[in-house]
Design an enzyme around this catalytic site. Structure first.
Site, PDB file in Angstrom:
ATOM      1  N   HIS A  82       0.870  -1.175  -0.118  1.00 40.63           N
ATOM      2  CA  HIS A  82       0.115  -0.023  -0.045  1.00 40.63           C
ATOM      3  C   HIS A  82       0.889   1.039   0.109  1.00 40.63           C
ATOM      4  O   HIS A  82       2.142   1.193   0.562  1.00 40.63           O
ATOM      5  CB  HIS A  82      -1.017   0.170   1.227  1.00 40.63           C
ATOM      6  CG  HIS A  82      -2.138   0.799   1.088  1.00 40.63           C
ATOM      7  ND1 HIS A  82      -3.190   0.388   0.591  1.00 40.63           N
ATOM      8  CD2 HIS A  82      -2.290   2.072   1.429  1.00 40.63           C
ATOM      9  CE1 HIS A  82      -4.337   1.370   0.373  1.00 40.63           C
ATOM     10  NE2 HIS A  82      -3.621   2.261   0.970  1.00 40.63           N
ATOM     11  N   ASP A 161     -13.876   2.570   6.848  1.00 39.36           N
ATOM     12  CA  ASP A 161     -13.106   3.263   5.981  1.00 39.36           C
ATOM     13  C   ASP A 161     -13.722   3.911   4.794  1.00 39.36           C
ATOM     14  O   ASP A 161     -13.382   4.823   4.235  1.00 39.36           O
ATOM     15  CB  ASP A 161     -11.922   2.578   5.660  1.00 39.36           C
ATOM     16  CG  ASP A 161     -10.803   3.403   4.657  1.00 39.36           C
ATOM     17  OD1 ASP A 161     -10.154   4.407   5.442  1.00 39.36           O
ATOM     18  OD2 ASP A 161     -10.177   2.738   3.906  1.00 39.36           O
ATOM     19  N   ARG A 168     -12.996  12.512   4.282  1.00 42.63           N
ATOM     20  CA  ARG A 168     -11.447  13.228   4.512  1.00 42.63           C
ATOM     21  C   ARG A 168     -11.175  13.796   3.064  1.00 42.63           C
ATOM     22  O   ARG A 168     -10.564  15.023   3.311  1.00 42.63           O
ATOM     23  CB  ARG A 168     -10.603  12.099   5.140  1.00 42.63           C
ATOM     24  CG  ARG A 168     -10.747  11.625   6.540  1.00 42.63           C
ATOM     25  CD  ARG A 168      -9.887  10.458   7.041  1.00 42.63           C
ATOM     26  NE  ARG A 168      -8.454  10.807   6.527  1.00 42.63           N
ATOM     27  CZ  ARG A 168      -7.711   9.921   6.139  1.00 42.63           C
ATOM     28  NH1 ARG A 168      -8.061   8.706   5.737  1.00 42.63           N
ATOM     29  NH2 ARG A 168      -6.448  10.365   5.674  1.00 42.63           N
ATOM     30  N   SER A 183      -6.697   4.133   8.532  1.00 39.76           N
ATOM     31  CA  SER A 183      -7.168   3.930   7.080  1.00 39.76           C
ATOM     32  C   SER A 183      -6.550   2.770   6.443  1.00 39.76           C
ATOM     33  O   SER A 183      -7.082   1.964   5.921  1.00 39.76           O
ATOM     34  CB  SER A 183      -7.033   5.279   6.247  1.00 39.76           C
ATOM     35  OG  SER A 183      -7.383   4.955   4.753  1.00 39.76           O
ATOM     36  N   LYS A 187      -7.551  -1.539   6.232  1.00 42.59           N
ATOM     37  CA  LYS A 187      -7.967  -2.347   5.229  1.00 42.59           C
ATOM     38  C   LYS A 187      -7.003  -3.532   5.013  1.00 42.59           C
ATOM     39  O   LYS A 187      -7.178  -4.693   4.806  1.00 42.59           O
ATOM     40  CB  LYS A 187      -7.572  -1.344   4.052  1.00 42.59           C
ATOM     41  CG  LYS A 187      -8.773  -0.557   3.742  1.00 42.59           C
ATOM     42  CD  LYS A 187      -8.689   0.403   2.497  1.00 42.59           C
ATOM     43  CE  LYS A 187      -7.714   1.363   2.200  1.00 42.59           C
ATOM     44  NZ  LYS A 187      -7.520   2.567   3.076  1.00 42.59           N
TER      45      LYS A 187
HETATM   46  N1  URA Z   1      -4.316   5.359   1.642  1.00 38.81           N
HETATM   47  C1  URA Z   1      -5.344   5.183   2.445  1.00 38.81           C
HETATM   48  O1  URA Z   1      -5.820   4.041   2.123  1.00 38.81           O
HETATM   49  N2  URA Z   1      -5.820   5.825   3.324  1.00 38.81           N
HETATM   50  C2  URA Z   1      -5.113   6.987   3.567  1.00 38.81           C
HETATM   51  O2  URA Z   1      -5.614   7.750   4.436  1.00 38.81           O
HETATM   52  C3  URA Z   1      -4.129   7.668   2.705  1.00 38.81           C
HETATM   53  C4  URA Z   1      -3.636   6.746   1.761  1.00 38.81           C
END
Ligand code: URA
Length: 411
Positions: A82, A161, A168, A183, A187
């Site tokens: 990620h 999320d 956000r 966040s 996930k």
């Molecule tokens: N990627 C995400 O999934 N969440 C964030 O807040 C920033 C980047």
């Protein structure tokens, strides 16, 4: 729980209890807390921060707001990557199928565009028919068959999320270390991973402006992962200049396809290989070969077909999403590119329509920037610095002015 009091206590910098945070997230997920209160809460967190204990509680509450993956016995290593968000960052589109070719399972749950950074889900949806809404049962079956699935949060999977991320994006509350940590990690932990690599960005095109801030974010995410027994590796990368030469949804998919065909810009390929090598469990040379010999590209085509798209459309994306105005921005003088400011380029792309201004907005798949010069490259007076793909001539003029400010030429 009295939500106005919770918001006010966070505004005053108080530490909330694990139970209070869990209740707030449960109520928000159940639509019992409205967006206006959650926006105020997010802004209070933005200014006041959270302790490590609060951040872990928020992450856990968001992860358990829905179901988690439960992989069948005897599964191969389950891995993912990620990014904390960047401009022109299309790495996931290449890495997920590539790492699946190395024998891993990649249940990649991504997000939409956030602030000036693009989102993998928006990019994937520029492929006609591609469905990012996948149930956990479908995802499990696809993992078994293909080793890779690319999907978004749903009402059943990380629903907290799904809602908070969109909120956000449009309330100025993205660049907060605890909110980003919760966040991302909610996930990734809900994917029940064995190994995770995090690409933590810093610079003008990232949410963390300095390397020091990025180190703090990285350390926090590693700590949350350790608590949940996931091996987390972090790689820090500057995001002062966009990754590759394209920014914008369909334009980035086209560049990702180049990389999957063993071509594309060297900085993109290197990033893909660095991150893949951290989780794939095979030598880097094997990953390089799978990019060069078409193995990874075939896996991407299979992924597209499995999720509702038609691989034969991939070669036609430039036609399918042809913006009405496509024009070059010309160099005002001869020189060497000294800087391409990722923040400004990202802003131009969002204002062209590649990102959102309101949570309910869609994105324009066709618009953005391509053929962007990189720093260190030479250009002569009147030669193109990049091309802008715009909906209207007025949008082109706006983006052109921003691009001219973003690119510094040293004579
Ligand atoms: N990627 C995400 O999934 N969440 C964030 O807040 C920033 C980047």
């Amino acid at each position: 729980m009295h939500v106005p009091t919770l918001i006010a206590r966070k505004r005053e910098g108080e530490e909330l209890s694990t139970d209070e945070i869990r209740q707030l997230i449960e109520a928000y997920t159940a639509d019992e807390v409205p967006d206006y209160q959650m926006s105020a809460f997010a802004m209070a967190v933005f200014f006041r921060g959270m302790t490590a204990v609060e951040t872990a509680a928020l992450t856990r509450a968001m992860m358990t707001s829905g179901d988690c993956f439960s992989h069948r016995a005897g599964h191969p290593p389950v891995v993912d990557k990620h990014s904390t968000g960047g401009v022109g960052d299309k790495v996931s589109l290449i890495l997920a199928p590539l790492v699946a070719c190395a024998g891993c399972w990649v249940p990649m749950v991504s997000g939409r565009g956030l602030g000036i950074t693009g989102g993998t889900l928006d990019k994937l949806e520029s492929i006609p028919g591609f469905k990012v809404r996948v149930s956990l049962a479908q995802a499990a079956a696809q993992l078994d068959r293909l080793g890779v699935v690319m999907m978004g949060q749903t009402e059943r999977f990380c629903p907290a999320d799904k809602k908070l991320y969109a909120l956000r994006d449009v309330t100025g509350t993205v660049p907060s270390i605890p909110l980003i940590t919760a966040s991302i990690m909610s996930k990734k932990l809900a994917e029940s991973l064995d190994r995770l690599v995090l690409d933590v960005k810093y610079g003008s095109g990232a949410f963390m402006r300095t390397k020091k801030e990025a180190e703090t974010l990285a350390a926090g995410m590693v700590a949350v992962g350790r608590e949940m027994n996931v091996e987390v590796t972090t790689l820090l990368h500057p995001m002062s200049e966009p990754t590759g030469r394209t920014v914008g949804n369909a334009l980035e998919v086209i560049e990702a396809l180049d990389c999957l065909n063993g071509q594309g810009p060297p900085d993109l390929r290197q990033l893909v290989l660095d991150l893949s090598a951290a989780i794939a469990g095979v030598p880097r040379t094997e990953l390089e070969q799978m990019l060069d010999d078409g193995t990874a590209r075939r896996k991407f085509d299979e992924l597209v077909a499995a999720q509702g798209g038609r691989p034969e459309d991939l070669g036609k994306l430039a036609e399918i999403h042809r913006a009405p105005v496509i024009r070059e921005v010309l160099a005002p003088a001869s020189g060497v590119v000294g800087r391409v400011d990722a923040g400004m380029i990202g802003q131009a792309s969002v204002q062209l329509g590649a990102g959102r201004a309101r949570a309910i907005d869609g994105v324009d798949f066709a618009v953005g920037i391509d053929q962007l010069l990189k720093s260190g490259e030479s250009v002569h007076f009147g030669q193109p610095l990049c091309r802008i793909h715009a909906r209207t001539a007025v949008d082109f003029d706006m983006a052109e002015a921003m691009v001219e400010r973003a690119i510094r030429l040293n004579e």
